[in-house]
Design an enzyme around this catalytic site. Sequence first.
Site, PDB file in Angstrom:
ATOM      1  CB  SER A   2      -3.023  12.675   1.335  1.00 41.51           C
ATOM      2  OG  SER A   2      -5.045  12.837   1.618  1.00 41.51           O
ATOM      3  CG  ASP A  15      -3.430   6.727   6.345  1.00 42.30           C
ATOM      4  OD1 ASP A  15      -4.337   7.571   6.432  1.00 42.30           O
ATOM      5  OD2 ASP A  15      -2.941   6.733   5.651  1.00 42.30           O
ATOM      6  CG  HIS A  17      -3.628  10.979   6.329  1.00 40.92           C
ATOM      7  ND1 HIS A  17      -3.790   9.781   5.627  1.00 40.92           N
ATOM      8  CD2 HIS A  17      -3.515  11.638   6.137  1.00 40.92           C
ATOM      9  CE1 HIS A  17      -3.609  10.689   4.628  1.00 40.92           C
ATOM     10  NE2 HIS A  17      -3.864  11.668   4.587  1.00 40.92           N
TER      11      HIS A  17
END
Length: 304
Positions: free
Chosen positions: A152, A245, A275
């Site tokens: 991320s 995601d 995610h």
Amino acid sequence: MLSPQVTAAAGLRSRPPATLTDPYEVLQFIRQAMEDANEAECGPALPLPVVVDVDAGGVPARLYAARVDAPVLVYLHGGGWCYGSIETVDRFCRRVADRSGCAVLSVGYRLAPEHPFPAALEDVEAVLAHVRKAGAAELGVDPTRLAIGGDSAGGQLATVAARRQRDAATPLDLQVLIYPAIDPMTASESFDEVGSYGLDRAAMKRAWETYVPDPMTRFTPDVAPLAAEDLTGLPPTLIITAEYDALRDEGADYADALITAGVPVVHTRYMGVNHGFARKLAVIDDARVATDQVAAYLRAALTF
């Protein structure tokens, strides 16, 4: 179809109460909730011969290793540049170190809003410089085989650092990007298609704005990886994305851009997950599969 394991995992972490309205208090709540859920989400700590907290060029870090003189992966945790820690990726890093034959150096970079851009990036570069200078003597790793990775926000930091290392004529050997944050405009269709399975456009916009308060700076190459004019010469790359995601499409777009630039890329999309899935080793089967894929990729490229 969304995996029922994802739905079950979502119930393990406390959410801010509606009565909590101050943005900084909400952030602090989220930080603590992520730490508190770590054991339930990620499981027990896998023992390794070496697990030690170190000072890496003035930046707190944790070294995981199963042997001396191993290649090293510098790993950057996710959390929107605002939360997450060495602890929240501890189980992931242990499993990668155990199964890859590489050491993992997990970085406790400074977080926004207390420390906005470029603080986190400066910390990453300080760690890389330290590994190159003192990795063999102080850490017992082989700094001539050096990879970077992150999930991320950590994926964004990793690939920006990789490009800057290329530009400094000190290229890295490999990068691992797990659902990386790539686009400050949050323009991808996946934001609309996926909905709010753990991350939505509003939350991502808030993360970008907190990390980089200056709107103009958000579209420079040190923040937006696709703003770089030239991606040639970046290290071979593993990119992992998730079906549910909101960052799915921008991760895929970055994989395509690297391929166009001649960079060897493996892009794997995990179906049915969202995610943040990759660190949740205790509750999501594909988290273990993805972590082992990272380990296998590192082992194939860096160990001999």
